[in-house]
Scaffold this active site. Structure first.
Site, PDB file in Angstrom:
ATOM      1  N   LYS A 157      63.847 103.221  -8.280  1.00 15.26           N
ATOM      2  CA  LYS A 157      63.296 104.208  -8.930  1.00 15.26           C
ATOM      3  C   LYS A 157      64.297 105.384  -9.175  1.00 15.26           C
ATOM      4  CE  LYS A 157      59.815 104.247  -6.059  1.00 15.26           C
ATOM      5  NZ  LYS A 157      59.228 102.907  -5.931  1.00 15.26           N
TER       6      LYS A 157
ATOM      7  N   GLU B   8      52.587  93.967  -5.448  1.00 12.72           N
ATOM      8  CA  GLU B   8      52.349  94.837  -4.436  1.00 12.72           C
ATOM      9  C   GLU B   8      51.201  95.948  -4.767  1.00 12.72           C
ATOM     10  OE1 GLU B   8      53.895  98.681  -4.150  1.00 12.72           O
ATOM     11  OE2 GLU B   8      55.604  98.377  -5.644  1.00 12.72           O
TER      12      GLU B   8
HETATM   13  N1  PSU Z   1      57.229 100.979  -8.121  1.00  9.84           N
HETATM   14  C1  PSU Z   1      56.563 101.761  -8.973  1.00  9.84           C
HETATM   15  N2  PSU Z   1      55.671 102.628  -8.484  1.00  9.84           N
HETATM   16  C2  PSU Z   1      55.838 102.671  -6.938  1.00  9.84           C
HETATM   17  C3  PSU Z   1      56.414 102.113  -6.087  1.00  9.84           C
HETATM   18  C4  PSU Z   1      57.277 101.146  -6.626  1.00  9.84           C
HETATM   19  O1  PSU Z   1      56.485 101.824 -10.132  1.00  9.84           O
HETATM   20  O2  PSU Z   1      54.763 103.674  -6.560  1.00  9.84           O
HETATM   21  C5  PSU Z   1      56.289 102.175  -4.511  1.00  9.84           C
HETATM   22  C6  PSU Z   1      56.728 100.876  -3.907  1.00  9.84           C
HETATM   23  O3  PSU Z   1      55.759 100.253  -3.000  1.00  9.84           O
HETATM   24  C7  PSU Z   1      57.828 101.247  -3.145  1.00  9.84           C
HETATM   25  C8  PSU Z   1      57.675 102.563  -2.535  1.00  9.84           C
HETATM   26  O4  PSU Z   1      58.190 100.303  -2.031  1.00  9.84           O
HETATM   27  O5  PSU Z   1      57.248 103.205  -3.751  1.00  9.84           O
HETATM   28  C9  PSU Z   1      58.573 103.329  -1.985  1.00  9.84           C
HETATM   29  O6  PSU Z   1      58.220 104.405  -1.071  1.00  9.84           O
HETATM   30  P1  PSU Z   1      59.237 105.026  -0.112  1.00  9.84           P
HETATM   31  O7  PSU Z   1      60.310 105.694  -0.971  1.00  9.84           O
HETATM   32  O8  PSU Z   1      58.371 105.971   0.669  1.00  9.84           O
HETATM   33  O9  PSU Z   1      60.001 104.026   0.693  1.00  9.84           O
END
Ligand code: PSU
Ligand code: MN
Length: 303
Positions: free
Chosen positions: A157, A23
């Site tokens: 996360k 990604e």
């Molecule tokens: N994993 C990481 N750093 C990130 C992300 C994932 O180590 O920045 C990103 C991924 O792209 C994930 C996104 O889909 O954060 C989630 O964002 P949100 O909570 O706005 O859906």
């Protein structure tokens, strides 16, 4: 044409060689510059070292791209106006001719469309703390409930409500297994403090689950392979708890909502742990990318 697959990736898919989708949100919005470009290159190199082809995914000038060349990767890392695109944003970005980095949800969708089965990231999005007030649940979860892809990640996360996210994954019918562990990993931490029902110990075992998914023919859902960061590379749990608490309060005080929440919290952690959270994040992603390449190889070999 709605999707541009690079020649190298197209060739690998056509000849049945292992491919790993990567990604780009982590590059554009999850890591500080200039380290982000180094990391983007390093992750691609790590996939290659394991004998697989990397396919970093992003949207550039309205074109969803699977597999980026050198300049395209630099644009994702350095360009000012790069947006953050979840899967719902893809048609809007295409029609507007916009450029953006793809989150797990958008990357998984584009990878599956291109015929890629294995995807590596850091940590999945999920249910945010304060969900009862904000209703903030990452679109990653809903998309993974209807996309046939294997995601290697270090859990979700840890800025999130982890048990609520695990519950949502159960409700949505997304398969989750710990890799080499019975504990659900905690992104920056090796153990989130929650158990996981299934454990897989080799890439071949993962590939067998993927084959069983296809053979059973149920809903087209994902498989989450939760791979912990090595314990000696995790963020100190005491530091994690303290700084995360501050980060959540700072986020609320700053009035950050929606797509801005995750980048804000990750950035706050980097700045208030003297970069230690960044190192733990990178250690997790590195481990995931290497494992994803081995899973892709086992899958391609028909293990
Ligand atoms: N994993 C990481 N750093 C990130 C992300 C994932 O180590 O920045 C990103 C991924 O792209 C994930 C996104 O889909 O954060 C989630 O964002 P949100 O909570 O706005 O859906
Ligand atoms: Mn969100």
């Amino acid at each position: 044409m709605v999707l541009m697959v690079s020649e190298e990736v197209r060739d690998a898919i056509a000849t049945g060689r292992p491919v790993v989708a990567l990604e780009s949100t982590i590059i554009a919005h999850g890591l500080p510059r200039p380290r982000n470009l180094q990391v983007a290159r390093e992750l691609e190199a790590a996939v290659r070292r394991e004998g697989a082809v990397p396919a970093t995914i992003a949207v550039l000038d309205g074109m969803p791209r699977v597999g980026l060349d050198k300049e395209q990767l630099e644009r994702v890392a350095n360009e000012g106006g790069i947006r953050k695109l979840g899967h719902r944003d893809l048609p809007l970005a295409v029609a507007a001719g916009a450029s953006g980095a793809t989150t797990v949800s958008a990357t998984a969708l584009l990878a599956a469309l291109a015929g890629i089965r294995v995807f590596a990231t850091g940590g999945l999005g999920g249910v945010h703390r304060e969900w009862t007030v904000t209703q903030d649940e990452s679109a990653d979860l809903g998309l993974l409930a209807r996309t046939r892809i294997t995601v290697v990640c270090a859990g979700v996360k840890s800025i999130l409500d982890v048990p609520a996210t695990l519950q949502r994954l159960e409700t949505l019918g997304v398969a989750v297994a710990g890799y080499g562990t019975d504990r659900f990993p905690g992104f920056y931490l090796s153990d989130s403090g929650h158990p996981v029902d299934w454990r897989l110990d080799t890439p071949e075992e993962v590939a067998r689950v993927m084959r069983a998914q296809d053979a059973l023919g149920g809903p087209e859902s994902a498989l989450i392979v939760a791979n912990p960061v090595p314990e000696d590379e995790q963020l100190d749990p005491g530091t994690h708890a303290r700084v995360l608490d501050e980060a959540l309060r700072a986020c609320e005080a700053a009035g950050v909502t929606g797509q801005g929440v995750t980048p804000f919290l990750l950035d706050h952690l980097v700045r208030h742990t003297d970069g230690a959270s960044l190192e733990a994040n990178l250690a997790a992603v590195r481990g995931n990318v290497g494992l994803a390449a081995r899973v892709a190889a086992a899958w391609a070999a028909g293990a």
